[in-house]
Design a protein around this motif. Structure first.
Motif, PDB file in Angstrom:
ATOM      1  N   ALA A  19       0.833  -1.208   0.000  1.00  0.00           N
ATOM      2  CA  ALA A  19       0.000   0.000   0.000  1.00  0.00           C
ATOM      3  C   ALA A  19       0.868   1.258   0.000  1.00  0.00           C
ATOM      4  CB  ALA A  19      -0.933  -0.005   1.207  1.00  0.00           C
ATOM      5  N   ALA A  20       1.963   1.240   0.747  1.00  0.00           N
ATOM      6  CA  ALA A  20       2.847   2.402   0.771  1.00  0.00           C
ATOM      7  C   ALA A  20       3.460   2.656  -0.596  1.00  0.00           C
ATOM      8  CB  ALA A  20       3.941   2.194   1.817  1.00  0.00           C
ATOM      9  N   ASP A  21       3.858   1.587  -1.288  1.00  0.00           N
ATOM     10  CA  ASP A  21       4.396   1.738  -2.641  1.00  0.00           C
ATOM     11  C   ASP A  21       3.347   2.322  -3.578  1.00  0.00           C
ATOM     12  OD1 ASP A  21       6.839   0.730  -1.887  1.00  0.00           O
ATOM     13  OD2 ASP A  21       6.485  -1.290  -2.679  1.00  0.00           O
ATOM     14  N   LEU A  22       2.110   1.872  -3.433  1.00  0.00           N
ATOM     15  CA  LEU A  22       1.052   2.334  -4.321  1.00  0.00           C
ATOM     16  C   LEU A  22       0.632   3.766  -4.005  1.00  0.00           C
ATOM     17  CD1 LEU A  22      -1.025  -0.970  -4.491  1.00  0.00           C
ATOM     18  CD2 LEU A  22       0.454  -0.003  -6.257  1.00  0.00           C
ATOM     19  N   VAL A  23       0.670   4.134  -2.739  1.00  0.00           N
ATOM     20  CA  VAL A  23       0.407   5.533  -2.367  1.00  0.00           C
ATOM     21  C   VAL A  23       1.477   6.438  -2.959  1.00  0.00           C
ATOM     22  CG1 VAL A  23       0.397   7.156  -0.432  1.00  0.00           C
ATOM     23  CG2 VAL A  23      -0.932   5.046  -0.289  1.00  0.00           C
ATOM     24  N   ALA A  24       2.732   5.996  -2.887  1.00  0.00           N
ATOM     25  CA  ALA A  24       3.813   6.791  -3.471  1.00  0.00           C
ATOM     26  C   ALA A  24       3.637   6.933  -4.979  1.00  0.00           C
ATOM     27  CB  ALA A  24       5.162   6.153  -3.147  1.00  0.00           C
ATOM     28  N   LEU A  25       3.225   5.858  -5.638  1.00  0.00           N
ATOM     29  CA  LEU A  25       2.967   5.914  -7.074  1.00  0.00           C
ATOM     30  C   LEU A  25       1.826   6.879  -7.378  1.00  0.00           C
ATOM     31  CD1 LEU A  25       3.442   4.758  -9.966  1.00  0.00           C
ATOM     32  CD2 LEU A  25       1.772   2.978  -9.394  1.00  0.00           C
ATOM     33  N   ASP A  26       0.772   6.801  -6.599  1.00  0.00           N
ATOM     34  CA  ASP A  26      -0.367   7.699  -6.780  1.00  0.00           C
ATOM     35  C   ASP A  26       0.053   9.156  -6.624  1.00  0.00           C
ATOM     36  OD1 ASP A  26      -3.251   8.414  -6.875  1.00  0.00           O
ATOM     37  OD2 ASP A  26      -2.964   8.860  -4.749  1.00  0.00           O
TER      38      ASP A  26
END
Length: 299
Positions: A170-177
């Protein structure tokens, strides 16, 4: 102890939807009686690459993930094999995306007990006909949480590990977002012309207006009237780039761009994945570069 999935080369013979029940029964017998690879990993079957990415990130070494869609193949045209039927019969968890994206997978999971199924559409909050929810990273993160919950229920001793890995994902995806939001902010309202309408969730998330040469089904040929309509939109909105998909090639999109006097670029719906392909995060990063370089943005 769980019935292990026997890992090896798959049978190449596709099975029709009407034969799935027989195939599942035969596959279950084969998997239960002939496997020499007896282990305590949770056996997960997924129907397409984005779900594989989530299951592998959340499950780590605690799970064995089988993707029904072979590497680098078109998930829309999936044909199941007897090996696939055995995998489904032996799986502890089947993560799928119903609704017509993969008709063969829809037919196959109808024979799987509901308690072993995870419907990704619920976690991703899908709306309308477009199934490509993973192009909005926040929706993929929600599926990661749902997978973690189900794996924790199957394998309670490892529950903290599943939830910790889901949090890292989730942290990786938040950073991508956040990268997408910052980079595309100057492009708000820009028209994104793609070969087919696979990018609706991405466009909605980041304030773009998607126009597909064809609709959600990439196999449909655009009519002459539709080509004229898209050409008019390209001129009207000052579109600089038409995007075609990596796997499909330029095709009619390149033809249309040449006649409209604009450029082309590659965009990846991240539907499938080959052994040498970039993973989800890398593919989405490349998509962002292509969007920033090709959209009509301010600043």
């Amino acid at each position: 102890m769980r019935t292990p999935i026997r890992r090896g080369s798959r049978a190449a013979t596709p099975i029709a939807a009407g034969a799935l029940a027989v195939g599942l029964l035969a596959g279950a017998c084969a998997a239960g009686g002939a496997s020499a690879q007896d282990d305590d990993r949770v056996h997960v079957v997924v129907s397409s690459y984005p779900l594989q990415y989530v299951a592998e990130r959340v499950g780590g070494a605690r799970v064995d993930v089988v993707n029904l869609t072979p590497p680098s193949s078109d998930p829309h045209g999936l044909e199941l094999t007897v090996r696939d039927a055995a995998d489904l019969a032996a799986a502890d968890l089947v993560v799928h995306l119903p609704g017509g994206f993969q008709p063969a997978a829809d037919a196959a999971v109808a024979d799987v007990e509901p308690g072993r199924l995870l419907d990704a559409t619920d976690a991703a909050d899908l709306r309308g006909e477009d199934p490509h929810f993973w192009l909005d990273p926040t929706r993929l993160a929600a599926v990661g949480d749902a997978v973690a919950d189900r794996l924790a229920a199957i394998d309670p001793d490892a529950a903290p590990g599943y939830r910790a890995d889901a949090a890292v994902l989730a942290a990786d995806l938040v950073a991508l977002d956040e990268r997408y939001a910052a980079a595309l902010a100057p492009c708000a309202g820009a028209t994104l012309v793609t070969s087919h309408q696979a990018f609706g969730y991405l466009a909605e998330r980041y304030g773009l207006h998607q126009v597909g040469v064809v609709g959600v089904d990439p196999e449909v040929e655009p009519s002459p009237a539709r080509l004229r309509e898209v050409a008019e939109l390209v001129e009207q909105h000052g579109v600089r780039t038409l995007y075609f998909e990596r796997a499909a090639g330029p095709g009619v999109t390149s033809w249309l761009a040449e006649r409209a006097g604009v450029g082309t670029a590659v965009i990846d719906p991240v539907e499938s994945h080959g052994e040498d392909d970039p993973d989800y995060l890398e593919a989405m990063g490349a998509n962002l570069d292509a969007l920033v370089g090709g959209l009509a943005c301010q600043g």
